[in-house]
Design a protein around this motif. Sequence first.
Motif, PDB file in Angstrom:
ATOM      1  N   MET B   1      20.146 152.564  38.996  1.00 21.88           N
ATOM      2  CA  MET B   1      20.882 150.819  38.924  1.00 21.88           C
ATOM      3  C   MET B   1      19.860 150.125  39.742  1.00 21.88           C
ATOM      4  O   MET B   1      18.567 150.197  40.125  1.00 21.88           O
ATOM      5  CB  MET B   1      21.445 151.664  40.135  1.00 21.88           C
ATOM      6  N   THR B   2      20.224 149.340  38.568  1.00 22.59           N
ATOM      7  CA  THR B   2      19.356 147.984  38.678  1.00 22.59           C
ATOM      8  C   THR B   2      18.954 147.223  40.473  1.00 22.59           C
ATOM      9  O   THR B   2      20.759 147.202  40.243  1.00 22.59           O
ATOM     10  CB  THR B   2      19.059 146.882  37.118  1.00 22.59           C
ATOM     11  N   THR B   3      18.329 146.837  40.866  1.00 22.65           N
ATOM     12  CA  THR B   3      18.398 145.622  41.224  1.00 22.65           C
ATOM     13  C   THR B   3      19.125 144.976  41.784  1.00 22.65           C
ATOM     14  O   THR B   3      18.849 144.211  40.991  1.00 22.65           O
ATOM     15  CB  THR B   3      16.782 145.287  42.008  1.00 22.65           C
ATOM     16  N   PRO B   4      20.551 144.205  42.420  1.00 20.91           N
ATOM     17  CA  PRO B   4      20.960 143.248  42.525  1.00 20.91           C
ATOM     18  C   PRO B   4      20.215 142.162  42.755  1.00 20.91           C
ATOM     19  O   PRO B   4      19.056 142.246  43.097  1.00 20.91           O
ATOM     20  CB  PRO B   4      21.851 144.073  43.129  1.00 20.91           C
ATOM     21  N   ALA B   5      20.576 141.259  41.958  1.00 18.85           N
ATOM     22  CA  ALA B   5      20.357 139.806  42.387  1.00 18.85           C
ATOM     23  C   ALA B   5      19.960 139.275  43.826  1.00 18.85           C
ATOM     24  O   ALA B   5      21.464 139.033  44.246  1.00 18.85           O
ATOM     25  CB  ALA B   5      20.746 138.676  41.544  1.00 18.85           C
ATOM     26  N   LEU B   6      19.423 138.401  44.310  1.00 15.74           N
ATOM     27  CA  LEU B   6      19.464 138.240  45.555  1.00 15.74           C
ATOM     28  C   LEU B   6      19.825 136.834  45.845  1.00 15.74           C
ATOM     29  O   LEU B   6      18.189 136.273  45.310  1.00 15.74           O
ATOM     30  CB  LEU B   6      18.314 138.568  46.425  1.00 15.74           C
ATOM     31  N   HIS B   7      20.603 136.210  46.611  1.00 14.55           N
ATOM     32  CA  HIS B   7      20.403 134.616  46.237  1.00 14.55           C
ATOM     33  C   HIS B   7      19.815 134.299  47.804  1.00 14.55           C
ATOM     34  O   HIS B   7      20.899 134.955  48.983  1.00 14.55           O
ATOM     35  CB  HIS B   7      21.824 134.229  46.583  1.00 14.55           C
ATOM     36  N   VAL B   8      18.917 133.450  48.212  1.00  8.40           N
ATOM     37  CA  VAL B   8      18.455 132.935  49.138  1.00  8.40           C
ATOM     38  C   VAL B   8      19.181 131.360  49.152  1.00  8.40           C
ATOM     39  O   VAL B   8      19.435 130.830  48.604  1.00  8.40           O
ATOM     40  CB  VAL B   8      17.013 132.711  48.867  1.00  8.40           C
ATOM     41  N   SER B   9      19.205 131.497  50.673  1.00  9.37           N
ATOM     42  CA  SER B   9      19.639 130.316  51.352  1.00  9.37           C
ATOM     43  C   SER B   9      19.790 129.303  52.456  1.00  9.37           C
ATOM     44  O   SER B   9      19.500 130.174  53.092  1.00  9.37           O
ATOM     45  CB  SER B   9      21.780 129.500  50.575  1.00  9.37           C
ATOM     46  N   LEU B  11      20.706 128.308  55.959  1.00  6.88           N
ATOM     47  CA  LEU B  11      21.542 127.869  56.767  1.00  6.88           C
ATOM     48  C   LEU B  11      20.812 127.114  57.925  1.00  6.88           C
ATOM     49  O   LEU B  11      20.802 127.875  59.118  1.00  6.88           O
ATOM     50  CB  LEU B  11      22.627 128.978  57.541  1.00  6.88           C
ATOM     51  N   GLY B  12      20.819 125.445  57.869  1.00 12.23           N
ATOM     52  CA  GLY B  12      19.874 124.804  58.943  1.00 12.23           C
ATOM     53  C   GLY B  12      18.983 125.017  58.605  1.00 12.23           C
ATOM     54  O   GLY B  12      18.136 125.321  58.064  1.00 12.23           O
ATOM     55  N   GLU B  13      18.205 124.450  59.577  1.00  9.94           N
ATOM     56  CA  GLU B  13      16.592 124.128  59.886  1.00  9.94           C
ATOM     57  C   GLU B  13      15.373 125.185  60.332  1.00  9.94           C
ATOM     58  O   GLU B  13      14.224 126.007  60.294  1.00  9.94           O
ATOM     59  CB  GLU B  13      15.764 122.918  60.200  1.00  9.94           C
ATOM     60  N   GLU B  14      16.503 126.020  60.538  1.00 13.94           N
ATOM     61  CA  GLU B  14      16.098 127.581  61.268  1.00 13.94           C
ATOM     62  C   GLU B  14      15.883 128.610  61.122  1.00 13.94           C
ATOM     63  O   GLU B  14      16.214 130.267  61.612  1.00 13.94           O
ATOM     64  CB  GLU B  14      15.905 127.740  62.829  1.00 13.94           C
ATOM     65  N   ALA B  15      17.612 129.147  60.034  1.00 13.12           N
ATOM     66  CA  ALA B  15      17.846 130.172  59.308  1.00 13.12           C
ATOM     67  C   ALA B  15      17.588 130.076  57.766  1.00 13.12           C
ATOM     68  O   ALA B  15      17.754 129.553  57.310  1.00 13.12           O
ATOM     69  CB  ALA B  15      19.044 130.513  59.944  1.00 13.12           C
ATOM     70  N   VAL B  16      17.687 131.668  57.640  1.00 15.02           N
ATOM     71  CA  VAL B  16      17.477 131.917  55.377  1.00 15.02           C
ATOM     72  C   VAL B  16      18.903 132.951  55.447  1.00 15.02           C
ATOM     73  O   VAL B  16      19.414 133.380  56.201  1.00 15.02           O
ATOM     74  CB  VAL B  16      16.256 131.518  55.644  1.00 15.02           C
ATOM     75  N   LEU B  17      19.700 132.597  54.415  1.00 12.80           N
ATOM     76  CA  LEU B  17      20.664 133.147  54.315  1.00 12.80           C
ATOM     77  C   LEU B  17      20.223 133.927  52.956  1.00 12.80           C
ATOM     78  O   LEU B  17      20.055 133.513  52.234  1.00 12.80           O
ATOM     79  CB  LEU B  17      22.010 132.909  54.271  1.00 12.80           C
ATOM     80  N   PHE B  18      20.570 135.656  53.135  1.00 10.89           N
ATOM     81  CA  PHE B  18      20.387 136.659  51.564  1.00 10.89           C
ATOM     82  C   PHE B  18      20.752 137.097  51.950  1.00 10.89           C
ATOM     83  O   PHE B  18      22.033 137.549  52.124  1.00 10.89           O
ATOM     84  CB  PHE B  18      18.741 136.939  52.666  1.00 10.89           C
ATOM     85  N   GLN B  19      21.807 136.872  50.389  1.00  8.44           N
ATOM     86  CA  GLN B  19      23.231 137.248  49.673  1.00  8.44           C
ATOM     87  C   GLN B  19      22.590 137.929  48.782  1.00  8.44           C
ATOM     88  O   GLN B  19      22.787 137.737  47.568  1.00  8.44           O
ATOM     89  CB  GLN B  19      24.386 136.315  50.219  1.00  8.44           C
ATOM     90  N   CYS B  20      23.998 139.334  48.519  1.00  9.55           N
ATOM     91  CA  CYS B  20      24.202 139.137  47.398  1.00  9.55           C
ATOM     92  C   CYS B  20      26.088 139.025  46.733  1.00  9.55           C
ATOM     93  O   CYS B  20      26.698 139.447  47.813  1.00  9.55           O
ATOM     94  CB  CYS B  20      23.652 140.804  46.786  1.00  9.55           C
ATOM     95  N   ASP B  21      26.301 138.783  45.706  1.00 11.93           N
ATOM     96  CA  ASP B  21      27.984 138.649  45.923  1.00 11.93           C
ATOM     97  C   ASP B  21      28.270 139.605  45.011  1.00 11.93           C
ATOM     98  O   ASP B  21      27.644 141.097  44.951  1.00 11.93           O
ATOM     99  CB  ASP B  21      27.700 137.570  44.622  1.00 11.93           C
ATOM    100  N   GLY B  22      29.638 139.588  45.207  1.00 13.16           N
ATOM    101  CA  GLY B  22      30.713 140.953  44.952  1.00 13.16           C
ATOM    102  C   GLY B  22      30.845 141.611  43.689  1.00 13.16           C
ATOM    103  O   GLY B  22      30.150 141.044  42.661  1.00 13.16           O
ATOM    104  N   PRO B  23      31.391 141.982  43.413  1.00 14.08           N
ATOM    105  CA  PRO B  23      32.137 143.376  44.724  1.00 14.08           C
ATOM    106  C   PRO B  23      31.427 144.207  44.965  1.00 14.08           C
ATOM    107  O   PRO B  23      30.851 144.666  45.326  1.00 14.08           O
ATOM    108  CB  PRO B  23      32.673 143.753  43.243  1.00 14.08           C
ATOM    109  N   LEU B  24      31.809 144.383  46.281  1.00 16.15           N
ATOM    110  CA  LEU B  24      31.653 145.574  47.271  1.00 16.15           C
ATOM    111  C   LEU B  24      30.554 146.781  46.685  1.00 16.15           C
ATOM    112  O   LEU B  24      32.209 147.600  46.182  1.00 16.15           O
ATOM    113  CB  LEU B  24      32.358 145.176  48.443  1.00 16.15           C
TER     114      LEU B  24
END
Lengths: 323, 215
Positions: B1-9, B11-24
């Motif tokens: 399985m290829t590594t799913p794309a990691l989205h970085v954004s 969340l305010g001045e002191e937090a970073v959110l790493f996400q992959c979109d669905g499907p679950l």
Amino acid sequence: MIRILKPGFYASVQDAGRVGYLSDGVGRCGAMDALALKVGNAAVGNPDTAAALEFTFGGFEVEATRDIEICIGGAPIQAKIDGKPIHRWWAQTFHKGQRLSVGPCASGMRSYLCVAGGIDVPTVLGSKSTDLKGGFGGLSGRLLKAGDVLDVGPARKGREMRPKGLSPREFPDLFRDFTACPTLLFIPAREWEDLDAANQRKFLDEEWVISPDSNRVGYRLNGVQISPKVHKEMLSHGILPGTIQLPPSGQPVVQMKDANTAGGYPKLGKVIEADMSVLAQVPIGKSIRFAPCSIDEAKIALRTQNAHSDRVRKIMNGLRNIA
Amino acid sequence: MTTPALHVSHLGEEAVLFQCDGPLMRETQARFWALEQHCHDLEMVQACVLGVHSLLLCLGPDATDDAVCDHVSRLWETLTPLEPSDTVVEIPVRYNGEDLADLAHAEGLTPAEVVRIHTATEYIVFALGSQPGFPYLGGLDERLHCPRRASPRVRVEAGSVAIGGGQTGIISRTSPSGWHILGHTEIELFDENRKQPSLLSARDRVRFVAREGAA
């Protein structure tokens, strides 16, 4: 000890909040106006994080069951001890048997009664803050009611109990009223880009009214309808107090201190830490505006605010008495 | 399985959110389990909040976001996904929920079939969140997927076993909810006085076991 005679609309024990349990689904809680808690604690010689009583809309009455040193901070209110007016941001002795009664907030929303030694309730998961949703912390995990008696911890030794306080001239920000519509700075979040230019403009131009069904969990905002370009189905991810979400209703919600630890609504941004204390004081029915800012600006704003409360601590520690 | 794309954004001045979109997908979640474990040890990270296909990192005021983002993005490419743990937690359920009949009807099943399907699966705790000890469970049989109620109930009792969309879970604190209630359990998902307050942890396996009798 302090006895609650009238708790007012919504009173609870709060400290600087619970950290380290977000991954268990336990929120931060803590004083909505963190700056007021910090300054009030500084005034009575407590650590920044000591627990205090948070009252909503004023209209409360308490009695001292022994001599204690107190400071009232937060929203503009008329406070009296046994009928004699006292000042906000002023440390003074509250004698055994005396009654402190506070009228409704002139503007603003939340008052803090800080006591030398702090409010002494059991520490649960590292904090004394009331977590209503969890049903723990504070006094048995619930709101305060008439007849409750709260213990006070030991005050720092060697403190002189001479009345002293802060002046509006030197600290105008602490004495601001909340009748004008404040502009809160926010850092755009991932789904901000899912709004087209027109909807971003609408969000920034609107004077958002804080809806009556707002509380410590979240502020619901009423105003113009905001529509993203695409409606995304989102998986639940960690969120923090200050997160501005856009539910399908098109009316934003700002998560506050009792926020859920996870959410799936699109996020337009997060209100900067330094402005959360202002938001905590904007009363229901009043309005707010938003303006975007950079992470650097947010960090500078927080540093400035911290320097401010450090200065209060120095002054109140008796390095200089401005009374 | 290829590594799913990691989205970085941010969340305010002191937090970073790493996400992959669905499907679950369990494979994607398994990468986040591993990522969380790595990030716990990073000095610049004050708190890690695992979510579904996501990890929120709260950084100290002096942390440089770029350094953290670079580091996490590299980890994401090289880490070995974690397997579900060996812990199996059985949740005894009285399937007497107020929505069981309606949900069965909506899915073209009998209530007994709903119970059979719901108890036949081994679920995996993807993450905890939202309420103290509340598990986001992966593995719900597609035949039981059901959109949330049009208007949420104002009060759903703690211990309610419910389905919302493609997820099933156990309401840990009495609260409003739009999920469909299949039944009830007496198991305490969270007790602040326990050394480990949450009964469940991410990666645990969960089985629902039908118990007789009224609640």
